[in-house]
Design a protein around this motif. Structure first.
Motif: not given
Lengths: 115, 113
Positions: B23-35, B73-87
């Motif tokens: 995830c990459n973002y663009s903003s000229s001011v401070s931001v809050y970021l979410f997933w 950037s605000f990259h999302l990570r998970k060290p080991s995924v499960h079938i239930s993470d499909t989304a």
């Protein structure tokens, strides 16, 4: 906490007809948002309320769209003279406005199909 | 104006493998970021958020994300995924001056056995 509920889940209408959707937020939440989501896209902001006041409306939103939240509880979104381009999932979300940490709770949406 | 770019529309991965959703973002001011995550036939749910402070934030279901201001950037990570993470996973940004979330186009994570 029963979550955010939206009604109906699905709506099929003919072009030119008017449709109205309802959203019931989580009871203690004072903010309510409407978003629209089309296939392959993220949710697009439409409008939001704090209590009964509509604080912002997207400039992309046609004047055929109107939203109300008359008593600061449930909200309705009306689309007049629907067009095929209005076909989308309409999402409602609510939050307790604590500013920085605001977390949105989303409903499952109303899927609109305009034929 | 703010914007969010999710470069990967789909990410296929085998169960127990690590994953990173960009995830990459663009903003000229401070931001809050979410997933946010959207499971099939369910509403969007908050996974995690960055408001300030530590740039590494941990969320639910073992996910974490790192805020990198220099790379916006605000990259999302998970060290080991499960079938239930499909989304479908959506990155979102909000400035400190507005109250509306701007969402990216989403990344579909498909976990295979």
């Amino acid at each position: 906490d029963t979550g955010v509920s939206q009604d109906p889940r699905h709506k099929i209408t003919k072009r030119g007809q008017n449709v109205t959707f309802r959203c019931d937020p989580i009871s203690e939440h004072n903010r309510l948002y409407w978003y629209r989501q089309t296939l392959g896209q993220g949710p697009e902001f439409l409008t939001y309320f704090q209590n009964e006041a509509q604080l912002e409306k997207s400039r992309l939103l046609s004047d055929r769209f109107s939203a109300e939240r008359p008593k600061g509880s449930f909200s309705t979104l009306e689309i007049q003279r629907t067009e095929q381009g209005d076909s989308a999932m309409y999402l409602c979300a609510s939050s307790l406005n604590d500013r920085e940490g605001e977390k949105l709770f989303f409903g499952s949406g109303t899927q609109l199909s305009v034929l | 104006a703010q914007s969010v770019t999710q470069l990967d529309s789909q990410v296929p991965v085998f169960e127990e493998a690590p994953v990173e959703l960009r995830c990459n973002y663009s903003s000229s001011v401070s931001v809050y970021l979410f997933w946010y995550v959207q499971y099939p036939n369910q509403g969007l749910q908050l996974l995690l958020k960055y408001l300030s402070g530590s740039t590494l934030v941990k969320g639910i279901n073992g996910f974490e994300a790192e805020f990198n201001k220099s790379q916006t950037s605000f990259h999302l990570r998970k060290p080991s995924v499960h079938i239930s993470d499909t989304a479908e996973y959506f990155c979102a940004v909000r400035t400190t001056y507005t109250d509306k979330l701007i969402f990216g186009t989403g990344t579909r994570l498909q976990v295979f056995p």
